[in-house]
Design an enzyme around this catalytic site. Structure first.
Site, short mmCIF file in Angstrom:
data_model
loop_
_atom_site.label_atom_id
_atom_site.label_comp_id
_atom_site.label_asym_id
_atom_site.label_seq_id
_atom_site.Cartn_x
_atom_site.Cartn_y
_atom_site.Cartn_z
N GLN A 19 -10.19 -11.95 9.33
CA GLN A 19 -10.24 -11.70 7.88
C GLN A 19 -10.25 -13.05 7.15
OE1 GLN A 19 -10.20 -10.97 4.52
NE2 GLN A 19 -9.10 -9.07 4.80
N ARG A 21 -9.29 -13.82 4.13
CA ARG A 21 -8.06 -14.06 3.34
C ARG A 21 -6.90 -14.28 4.32
NH1 ARG A 21 -6.19 -12.55 -1.64
NH2 ARG A 21 -7.94 -11.18 -2.02
N SER A 35 2.19 0.86 -7.51
CA SER A 35 1.06 1.57 -8.10
C SER A 35 0.58 2.70 -7.18
CB SER A 35 -0.07 0.58 -8.37
OG SER A 35 -1.25 1.25 -8.74
N GLN A 43 -9.00 3.88 -4.07
CA GLN A 43 -10.16 3.61 -3.23
C GLN A 43 -9.70 3.46 -1.78
OE1 GLN A 43 -12.32 0.07 -4.23
NE2 GLN A 43 -13.74 0.28 -2.53
N GLY A 62 -9.91 -3.98 2.59
CA GLY A 62 -8.76 -3.25 2.09
C GLY A 62 -7.43 -3.63 2.71
N GLU A 63 -7.34 -4.82 3.29
CA GLU A 63 -6.08 -5.20 3.93
C GLU A 63 -4.92 -5.25 2.95
OE1 GLU A 63 -3.97 -8.62 6.69
OE2 GLU A 63 -6.17 -8.49 6.70
N ARG A 65 -4.46 -3.27 0.38
CA ARG A 65 -4.06 -1.87 0.18
C ARG A 65 -3.29 -1.36 1.40
NH1 ARG A 65 -9.79 0.02 -0.87
NH2 ARG A 65 -10.22 -2.17 -0.52
N ARG A 99 -11.54 -8.49 -5.73
CA ARG A 99 -10.16 -8.03 -5.92
C ARG A 99 -9.32 -9.22 -6.37
NH1 ARG A 99 -11.92 -3.49 -6.34
NH2 ARG A 99 -12.24 -2.15 -4.58
#
Length: 174
Positions: A19, A21, A35, A43, A62-63, A65, A99
């Site tokens: 990844q 990031r 949230s 999503q 989506g890591e 999330r 994001r």
């Protein structure tokens, strides 16, 4: 790309070790977890099935999330299961750019990797695939990899701006 929407156990989902990031802000993850607890996951994350494993998924996008779900103590997560591994790196870079921004050095390393692994043929090709209108944005980001280790550390810590760091790349190391 064919996708299959489903809910899976969070324990069967694992981050991609490649990844782009590398840094995740704990405070922002806690906010995202809150949230998700109050509003749900808007999503689903995108995963691919890991071949040769029982039922194991690797995160494509989506890591953050996924990490927030774990932080919130949730047991399952909604996922879109995609097939082929093609353009995974490009998808990850785009997802992270859209994001919560990656650090400039993480982005520079991801751009370098995309070029080295053939996900893009040139900085101009990479700019097109990332939806960037100016090629110089890619070359400017790549130039950050030329910074001294000390300057890279200052950039990662946010003690110097990306713009200032780029100007440093124009100077000799002396």
């Amino acid at each position: 790309m064919n996708e299959l929407l489903k809910t899976v156990k969070i324990a069967s989902v694992h981050p991609d070790p490649n990844q782009p990031r590398k840094h995740f802000d704990d405070e922002k993850l806690a906010e995202l977890a809150d949230s998700i607890l109050s509003c749900g996951l808007i999503q689903p994350i995108t995963v691919r099935l890991v071949s040769g494993k029982p039922v194991e998924y690797r995160i494509v996008t989506g890591e953050r999330r996924w990490r927030a779900h774990r932080l919130a103590g949730l047991v399952t997560i909604k996922v879109n299961v995609v097939g082929a591994k093609s353009d995974v790196l490009i998808q990850q870079i785009v997802e992270n750019d859209q994001r919560d921004d990656m650090t400039p050095l993480d982005r520079a390393k991801a751009y370098r990797r995309a070029l080295d692994e053939g996900a893009a043929n040139s900085p101009a090709d990479l700019a097109i695939k990332l939806g960037l209108r100016q090629v110089f944005r890619v070359t400017e980001m790549l130039s950050l990899l030329k910074l001294s280790p000390q300057a890279q550390e200052l950039l990662d810590q946010g003690r110097i701006s990306r713009s200032y760091a780029w100007h440093l790349t124009l100077l000799s190391h002396e």
